[in-house]
Design an enzyme around this catalytic site. Structure first.
Site, PDB file in Angstrom:
ATOM      1  N   GLU A 146      64.313  64.093  40.104  1.00  0.00           N
ATOM      2  CA  GLU A 146      65.217  65.057  40.307  1.00  0.00           C
ATOM      3  C   GLU A 146      65.739  65.915  39.043  1.00  0.00           C
ATOM      4  OE1 GLU A 146      67.762  62.450  43.687  1.00  0.00           O
ATOM      5  OE2 GLU A 146      68.363  62.298  41.525  1.00  0.00           O
ATOM      6  N   ALA A 163      73.353  53.023  45.504  1.00  0.00           N
ATOM      7  CA  ALA A 163      74.635  53.032  45.707  1.00  0.00           C
ATOM      8  C   ALA A 163      75.167  52.222  47.271  1.00  0.00           C
ATOM      9  CB  ALA A 163      75.066  54.752  45.822  1.00  0.00           C
ATOM     10  N   GLY A 193      82.976  51.173  39.950  1.00  0.00           N
ATOM     11  CA  GLY A 193      81.902  52.107  40.497  1.00  0.00           C
ATOM     12  C   GLY A 193      82.004  51.826  42.048  1.00  0.00           C
ATOM     13  N   PHE A 194      80.697  51.957  42.457  1.00  0.00           N
ATOM     14  CA  PHE A 194      80.722  51.591  44.044  1.00  0.00           C
ATOM     15  C   PHE A 194      81.192  50.128  44.459  1.00  0.00           C
ATOM     16  CE2 PHE A 194      77.846  55.482  43.289  1.00  0.00           C
ATOM     17  CZ  PHE A 194      78.490  56.125  44.337  1.00  0.00           C
ATOM     18  N   VAL A 224      86.183  45.196  28.634  1.00  0.00           N
ATOM     19  CA  VAL A 224      86.088  43.868  28.645  1.00  0.00           C
ATOM     20  C   VAL A 224      85.345  43.333  27.490  1.00  0.00           C
ATOM     21  CG1 VAL A 224      85.629  41.783  30.059  1.00  0.00           C
ATOM     22  CG2 VAL A 224      86.629  43.732  30.821  1.00  0.00           C
ATOM     23  N   GLY A 261      85.137  46.786  36.516  1.00  0.00           N
ATOM     24  CA  GLY A 261      84.174  47.918  37.043  1.00  0.00           C
ATOM     25  C   GLY A 261      84.761  48.886  38.156  1.00  0.00           C
TER      26      GLY A 261
END
Length: 427
Positions: free
Chosen positions: A173, A317, A15-16, A81, A13
């Site tokens: 949002e 995040a 990501g963050f 994966v 991964g």
């Protein structure tokens, strides 16, 4: 070439959590393989802006190879994966190959959760990836085009009826931005419809939107949404969704656009570890974020179920970044035969934007709403973007949108056949 004699760390991964762990190990005597099915790191907090044509894909994403180009102990692998053998310390990839590891960080994130109604996915898309954002943008823009060409007023109204299910930050949002598009961006661009007639409805099954914020800020957010023209519905859950609309309680509402922002489910990779999971499918990790029974396997980000002071660590995040850095420290401790430290999440506050000059911020005792909170939100998101180019482009795009009300990424791409293929793959 990276020496094969060094301890091998596999990070699943980009990501963050995965990226921050990888970068934190830059000076360590290890070799790292970062595996991701996408070639880019995505700044997910601004994904809704791609979906609503405010930003383009490259504005909020950067290639992983470019980000890590100067980190010589990392190899990036573009693959998906398929399985994790925790005992054998081996992962299987979709191309038939495999990777053996000494240490593993599983940070593959989360996907959409439809609470037992996976059949709703084809009628109510979610927003987790750039592919999701581009498909949603296409659908939102096409809704106005279909309404323009529809002579039947009932069918036209259905095309101009938008529902966002879920009153968390993403739902809020999306709803606020969509109302702004209908009432400002598209003014005078159509001849047979008035885009401001569009009905934007935000649906939250709980008693209030943005439930993670204090109640007074949540109420201010609701008022700001309603001022923008959003209908806010709370206290009732959606009970059915099909291609013609949705059912809220006993009432059926004709709507050709329903967006799902109501929940997330953990990546299915968690199941392959064969360890206890929580109700959302996340791994119940140890205090150092390692997996019970496997001290060299760690889980971070949305896939980790972490309790702190009796409360769950939020899936945001900042938490993922902190987890990533912590895992890097824990691996270094293992390599030095030291005890790994306990993870402690530092809450730096919570913020959400509602629309133009409307946002809320909660940081300790500080509570902001309205214009000041909106400026705070803008500054924070520009600051945390990866790369100078991304920060500059996003800032310029936002400045242009602020003064002109225009959204520069309003290009419709793809085809109905593409959407159908994507829906089939999801099912």
């Amino acid at each position: 070439m990276i020496s094969n004699q060094l301890p091998h760390i596999v990070v699943i991964g980009g990501g963050f959590a995965g990226l921050w762990a990888t970068r934190a190990l830059a000076a360590s005597p290890v070799r790292i393989t970062l595996v991701d099915r996408c070639n880019h790191h995505l700044f997910q907090p601004l994904l809704y802006q791609v979906a609503t044509a405010g930003l383009s894909s490259p504005d909020i994403a950067a290639p992983l190879r470019h980000i890590l180009r100067k980190q010589s102990n990392v190899e990036v692998r573009l693959a998906e994966v398929g399985d994790i053998d925790a005992t054998a310390k081996r992962i299987s990839l979709d191309d038939g190959s495999h990777l053996d590891f000494d240490y593993l960080l599983l940070a593959s994130g989360a996907t959409h959760a439809y609470f037992g109604h996976d059949e709703w996915a084809r009628h109510a898309p979610g927003l987790k990836t750039l592919d999701d954002a581009l498909q949603l943008r296409r659908h939102l823009l096409l809704a106005f085009e279909r309404a323009e060409a529809e002579p039947d007023p009932v069918k036209r109204a259905a095309w101009l009826n938008f529902a966002i299910v879920g009153g968390g930050p993403t739902g809020v949002e999306l709803a606020g931005t969509l109302a702004e598009i209908a009432r400002h961006t598209l003014v005078n661009e159509f001849r047979n419809i008035n885009p401001s007639d569009a009905r934007v409805r935000l649906i939250e099954a709980g008693p209030r939107v943005l439930a993670s914020f204090p109640e007074d800020l949540s109420e201010k957010a609701r008022r700001q949404l309603e001022k923008l023209g959003v209908e806010v519905s709370t206290g009732a859950a959606v009970t059915d969704i099909d291609d013609s609309g949705y059912r809220l309680g006993d009432e059926f509402i004709a709507a050709r656009t329903v967006v799902w922002a109501a929940g997330v489910a953990a990546s299915p990779l968690a199941k392959s570890l064969g360890v206890p999971l929580d109700r959302a499918g996340r791994v119940l990790v140890q205090a150092d974020l390692s997996v019970p029974g496997y001290p060299r396997i760690f889980v971070a980000g949305d896939l980790a179920s972490v309790q702190q002071d009796g409360k769950p660590v939020p899936g945001v995040a900042p938490a993922a970044k902190q987890m990533g850095r912590h895992v890097a420290n824990a691996i270094r401790a293992r390599l030095d035969n030291r005890s790994a430290p306990t993870f402690r999440y530092k809450d730096y506050g919570n913020l959400a934007t509602i629309g133009r000059m409307a946002a809320i911020v909660h940081f300790g005792k500080l509570k902001l709403s309205g214009l000041l909170a909106w400026w705070f939100w803008l500054a924070a998101h520009v600051f945390f973007l990866i790369g100078f180019r991304n920060r500059l482009v996003v800032l310029l795009n936002w400045a242009w949108a602020y003064w002109s009300y225009q959204r520069g990424a309003r290009i419709i791409l793809g085809s109905d056949a593409d959407n159908q293929q994507r829906s089939t793959r999801q099912e």
